[in-house]
Design an enzyme around this catalytic site. Sequence first.
Site, short mmCIF file in Angstrom:
data_model
loop_
_atom_site.label_atom_id
_atom_site.label_comp_id
_atom_site.label_asym_id
_atom_site.label_seq_id
_atom_site.Cartn_x
_atom_site.Cartn_y
_atom_site.Cartn_z
N ASP A 1 0.67 -1.09 -0.11
CA ASP A 1 0.25 -0.41 0.29
C ASP A 1 0.92 1.15 -0.62
O ASP A 1 0.17 2.42 0.04
CB ASP A 1 -1.25 0.11 1.31
N HIS A 2 2.30 1.13 0.02
CA HIS A 2 3.10 2.12 0.29
C HIS A 2 4.12 2.55 -1.43
O HIS A 2 5.03 2.90 -1.62
CB HIS A 2 3.96 2.00 0.81
#
Length: 308
Positions: A67-68
């Site tokens: 998610d990064h």
Amino acid sequence: MELLFLGTGAGVPAKLRNVTSIALKLLEERGAVWLFDCGEATQHQILHTSLKPRRIEKIFITHLHGDHIYGLPGLLGSRSFQGGESELTVYGPKGIKEYIEVSLSVSRTHLQYPLEVKEIGEGAIFEDDGFIVEAMALDHALPTFGYRVVEKDKPGVLQVDRLRENGVPPGPLYKKLKAGETVTLEDGMEIDGMEFLGPSIPGRVVTILGDTRVCSAAVELGKDADVLVHEATFNRDQVEMAREYFHSTTKQAGETALQAGAKRLFLTHISSRYAKESWGELEKEAREVFPETYMANDFMEYIIPVKK
């Protein structure tokens, strides 16, 4: 200097919050944008803003959770198609270089600009005449960094009235005096620019943390920061769950900001378990500890005021 939140959610994209990405717009300071994390669909989020990918000069990755970073290969490729020609530097933990190289190689993506990837450790990872960027390791499930961006102090305002009183006419000499140089007038008189500058203008400090449990490094990175961006994946009652999953609560984020002496706190990385109706309560939980707390939302912008 301005913060633009492109994604403020945790884990997976949600209807009202995309996954993590924050832009630090330094258009006046250096004509560039620095990006912190690049979760899935970050380039789609950018389409809803005035931000230009070719302006992105540096990308700082906090850690390698999807998610990064899942939006990174797409953004790097699109930057070529959108006229990006200037060099781009990506900073991140060990493994970020392999991730980028494999992604671009397998997809046969050819960049039209120089790309440098730096795998970092703790300490100063970038410095020039205007800024220093420092990194420290946080407490997460895999190697994770927080970043402290320090703007260097700027020279004070040139005291034009005093110069005129001393017989220095307006013109090219003022630029040299503004830079603190000594100039010689036509009559032979020497004027030291440093004597005609007002007090220096203090630089601003922006701290952007990755995912983390409560830790001393977060406090150190946020010390006296004008803005502290801190994750708040869980509400104040879910302390044990936050610890188990290597995250922080709203209250813990507030306590970190308080200990650090930060001026303003933005909460981000909000779990999708919290509906929009509960966002005000999450903000309130942190404000009970640290009153200058604000819940970040996708596309929120905040201009960081110049110090006086």
